[in-house]
Design an enzyme around this catalytic site. Structure first.
Site, PDB file in Angstrom:
ATOM      1  N   ARG A 162      12.078  -4.620   5.271  1.00 28.84           N
ATOM      2  CA  ARG A 162      11.763  -3.241   4.881  1.00 28.84           C
ATOM      3  C   ARG A 162      12.559  -2.208   5.676  1.00 28.84           C
ATOM      4  NH1 ARG A 162       5.626  -1.672   5.438  1.00 28.84           N
ATOM      5  NH2 ARG A 162       5.942  -2.524   7.504  1.00 28.84           N
ATOM      6  N   ARG A 210     -10.055   0.633   8.252  1.00 27.38           N
ATOM      7  CA  ARG A 210      -9.642  -0.709   8.663  1.00 27.38           C
ATOM      8  C   ARG A 210     -10.718  -1.438   9.443  1.00 27.38           C
ATOM      9  NH1 ARG A 210      -3.695   0.408   8.713  1.00 27.38           N
ATOM     10  NH2 ARG A 210      -2.712  -1.525   9.265  1.00 27.38           N
ATOM     11  N   LYS A 227       0.832  -1.209   0.000  1.00 28.00           N
ATOM     12  CA  LYS A 227       0.000   0.000   0.000  1.00 28.00           C
ATOM     13  C   LYS A 227       0.867   1.260   0.000  1.00 28.00           C
ATOM     14  CE  LYS A 227      -1.953  -1.150   3.958  1.00 28.00           C
ATOM     15  NZ  LYS A 227      -1.297  -2.432   4.277  1.00 28.00           N
ATOM     16  N   ARG A 255      10.872  -0.070  11.337  1.00 30.85           N
ATOM     17  CA  ARG A 255       9.743   0.119  12.247  1.00 30.85           C
ATOM     18  C   ARG A 255       9.787  -0.871  13.402  1.00 30.85           C
ATOM     19  NH1 ARG A 255       4.613   0.398   8.256  1.00 30.85           N
ATOM     20  NH2 ARG A 255       3.744  -0.835   9.957  1.00 30.85           N
ATOM     21  N   ARG A 284      -0.789  -8.352  13.403  1.00 38.23           N
ATOM     22  CA  ARG A 284      -1.314  -7.384  12.423  1.00 38.23           C
ATOM     23  C   ARG A 284      -2.120  -8.096  11.341  1.00 38.23           C
ATOM     24  NH1 ARG A 284       4.270  -4.634  11.196  1.00 38.23           N
ATOM     25  NH2 ARG A 284       3.221  -3.887   9.325  1.00 38.23           N
TER      26      ARG A 284
HETATM   27  P1  AP5 Z   1       4.842  -1.583   1.867  1.00 37.71           P
HETATM   28  O1  AP5 Z   1       4.437  -0.845   0.643  1.00 37.71           O
HETATM   29  O2  AP5 Z   1       5.605  -0.843   2.901  1.00 37.71           O
HETATM   30  O3  AP5 Z   1       3.579  -2.343   2.483  1.00 37.71           O
HETATM   31  P2  AP5 Z   1       2.283  -1.777   3.204  1.00 37.71           P
HETATM   32  O4  AP5 Z   1       1.099  -2.428   2.573  1.00 37.71           O
HETATM   33  O5  AP5 Z   1       2.305  -0.287   3.260  1.00 37.71           O
HETATM   34  O6  AP5 Z   1       2.478  -2.461   4.611  1.00 37.71           O
HETATM   35  P3  AP5 Z   1       2.451  -1.860   6.099  1.00 37.71           P
HETATM   36  O7  AP5 Z   1       3.240  -2.800   6.936  1.00 37.71           O
HETATM   37  O8  AP5 Z   1       2.804  -0.423   6.117  1.00 37.71           O
HETATM   38  O9  AP5 Z   1       0.936  -2.032   6.412  1.00 37.71           O
HETATM   39  P4  AP5 Z   1       0.266  -2.024   7.766  1.00 37.71           P
HETATM   40  O10 AP5 Z   1      -1.129  -1.953   7.322  1.00 37.71           O
HETATM   41  O11 AP5 Z   1       0.598  -3.145   8.662  1.00 37.71           O
HETATM   42  O12 AP5 Z   1       0.922  -0.762   8.521  1.00 37.71           O
HETATM   43  P5  AP5 Z   1       0.396   0.701   8.813  1.00 37.71           P
HETATM   44  O13 AP5 Z   1       1.535   1.611   8.836  1.00 37.71           O
HETATM   45  O14 AP5 Z   1      -0.768   1.017   7.937  1.00 37.71           O
HETATM   46  O15 AP5 Z   1       5.706  -2.862   1.395  1.00 37.71           O
HETATM   47  C1  AP5 Z   1       6.351  -3.695   2.332  1.00 37.71           C
HETATM   48  C2  AP5 Z   1       7.759  -4.058   1.842  1.00 37.71           C
HETATM   49  O16 AP5 Z   1       7.635  -4.893   0.691  1.00 37.71           O
HETATM   50  C3  AP5 Z   1       8.585  -2.857   1.407  1.00 37.71           C
HETATM   51  O17 AP5 Z   1       9.908  -3.030   1.845  1.00 37.71           O
HETATM   52  C4  AP5 Z   1       8.513  -2.854  -0.117  1.00 37.71           C
HETATM   53  O18 AP5 Z   1       9.733  -2.384  -0.668  1.00 37.71           O
HETATM   54  C5  AP5 Z   1       8.280  -4.329  -0.430  1.00 37.71           C
HETATM   55  N1  AP5 Z   1       7.378  -4.485  -1.568  1.00 37.71           N
HETATM   56  C6  AP5 Z   1       6.246  -3.771  -1.834  1.00 37.71           C
HETATM   57  N2  AP5 Z   1       5.647  -4.187  -2.975  1.00 37.71           N
HETATM   58  C7  AP5 Z   1       6.422  -5.223  -3.440  1.00 37.71           C
HETATM   59  C8  AP5 Z   1       6.335  -6.087  -4.574  1.00 37.71           C
HETATM   60  N3  AP5 Z   1       5.343  -5.981  -5.485  1.00 37.71           N
HETATM   61  N4  AP5 Z   1       7.309  -7.022  -4.714  1.00 37.71           N
HETATM   62  C9  AP5 Z   1       8.322  -7.142  -3.803  1.00 37.71           C
HETATM   63  N5  AP5 Z   1       8.465  -6.356  -2.708  1.00 37.71           N
HETATM   64  C10 AP5 Z   1       7.522  -5.404  -2.522  1.00 37.71           C
HETATM   65  O19 AP5 Z   1      -0.172   0.525  10.287  1.00 37.71           O
HETATM   66  C11 AP5 Z   1       0.698   0.296  11.386  1.00 37.71           C
HETATM   67  C12 AP5 Z   1      -0.095   0.267  12.686  1.00 37.71           C
HETATM   68  O20 AP5 Z   1      -0.716   1.540  12.911  1.00 37.71           O
HETATM   69  C13 AP5 Z   1      -1.253  -0.741  12.740  1.00 37.71           C
HETATM   70  O21 AP5 Z   1      -0.803  -2.029  13.109  1.00 37.71           O
HETATM   71  C14 AP5 Z   1      -2.166  -0.090  13.784  1.00 37.71           C
HETATM   72  O22 AP5 Z   1      -1.681  -0.319  15.089  1.00 37.71           O
HETATM   73  C15 AP5 Z   1      -2.020   1.388  13.468  1.00 37.71           C
HETATM   74  N6  AP5 Z   1      -3.008   1.864  12.481  1.00 37.71           N
HETATM   75  C16 AP5 Z   1      -2.731   2.380  11.253  1.00 37.71           C
HETATM   76  N7  AP5 Z   1      -3.859   2.716  10.592  1.00 37.71           N
HETATM   77  C17 AP5 Z   1      -4.877   2.393  11.435  1.00 37.71           C
HETATM   78  C18 AP5 Z   1      -6.298   2.462  11.308  1.00 37.71           C
HETATM   79  N8  AP5 Z   1      -6.898   2.939  10.210  1.00 37.71           N
HETATM   80  N9  AP5 Z   1      -7.048   2.016  12.364  1.00 37.71           N
HETATM   81  C19 AP5 Z   1      -6.479   1.551  13.487  1.00 37.71           C
HETATM   82  N10 AP5 Z   1      -5.142   1.432  13.665  1.00 37.71           N
HETATM   83  C20 AP5 Z   1      -4.338   1.862  12.645  1.00 37.71           C
HETATM   84 MG    MG Z   2       2.480   1.108   4.826  1.00 36.08          MG
END
Ligand code: AP5
Ligand code: MG
Length: 214
Positions: free
Chosen positions: A127, A88, A13, A161, A172
């Protein structure tokens, strides 16, 4: 244009949002990034969110919908929004309906990044991001062109992170399956969901998303 990128942790994402920002000048609204900034700044929101995020659980609906509303208010009406990691839960999906309609915005696409969960732990534990500009990298899939130097801003410090460890990732993912995946039917009923193969290489995923949003 307002779109949601939906998918489990590590689905891509953030990676794809950054590309859309660069190519189309859209604004990335990542609740995860906003919460991490609040934790770093030690704001009241950050203090509430820190331990929850470290456990890999979800922060309260009120907090995240509140920060999304503030972000939308800071945007000009002409800029499109990419919702990354929001909504979410069902309550967040409902809150977003109101946040958008109150501002005369509509949701154009919900793009689901379809991925194989087994591959995600490797993506997440490899990552890292530039400490200055936030550009994302990966130990195996996307190293900086010049080792140790950010391609985008020339920064030389990188960070990882605290929630990117194998154990927290499992929590997660369980949260995603239990609370986030169930919101898809709500958007399917509106006929705005498209699925993209998130296991393809990054450029192919970008092309597939571009083809959907036109
Ligand atoms: P990346 O693009 O970073 O993946 P992502 O989908 O953004 O994954 P996240 O881990 O950021 O998602 P998340 O939902 O757990 O975390 P968030 O910050 O939203 O890609 C990952 C890696 O893979 C990278 O290194 C990239 O280079 C590689 N990659 C990407 N695409 C690729 C491909 N096609 N091929 C190969 N490699 C690839 O949330 C964190 C925390 O915040 C949550 O756990 C929660 O506690 C809180 N939070 C956030 N939003 C909310 C909400 N709306 N409600 C409640 N709590 C929330
Ligand atoms: Mg992300």
């Amino acid at each position: 244009m307002n779109i949601i990128l939906l998918g489990p942790p590590g689905a891509g994402k953030g990676t794809q949002s950054q590309r859309l920002v660069e190519r189309r000048g859209m604004r990335q609204l990542s609740t995860g990034d906003m919460l991490r900034a609040a934790v770093k700044a030690g704001t009241p929101t950050g203090l509430k969110a820190k331990a929850v995020m470290e456990r890999g659980e979800l922060v309260s609906d009120e907090i995240v919908s509140g920060i999304i509303g503030e972000e939308l208010d800071s945007m000009g009406p002409e800029s499109g929004a990419i919702f990354d990691g929001y909504p979410r839960t069902e309550a967040q999906a409902q809150a977003l309906e109101k946040l958008l309609s109150d501002r005369g915005r509509t949701l154009d696409h919900v793009i689901e990044l379809d991925v194989n969960e087994d591959a995600l732990v490797e993506r997440i534990t490899g990552r890292f991001t530039c400490a200055s500009c936030g550009k994302g990298y990966h130990d195996k899939f996307e190293q900086p062109r010049l080792p140790g130097t950010c391609d985008k801003c020339g920064g030389t410090e990188f960070k990882r992170r605290p929630d990117d460890n194998a154990e927290t990732v499992r929590t997660r993912m369980a949260e995603y399956r239990a609370k986030t995946a169930p919101i898809l039917p709500f958007y399917e009923a509106k006929g705005i969901v498209s699925r993209v193969d998130g296991m393809a290489d990054m450029d192919s995923v970008t092309e597939a998303i571009e083809a959907i949003i036109g």
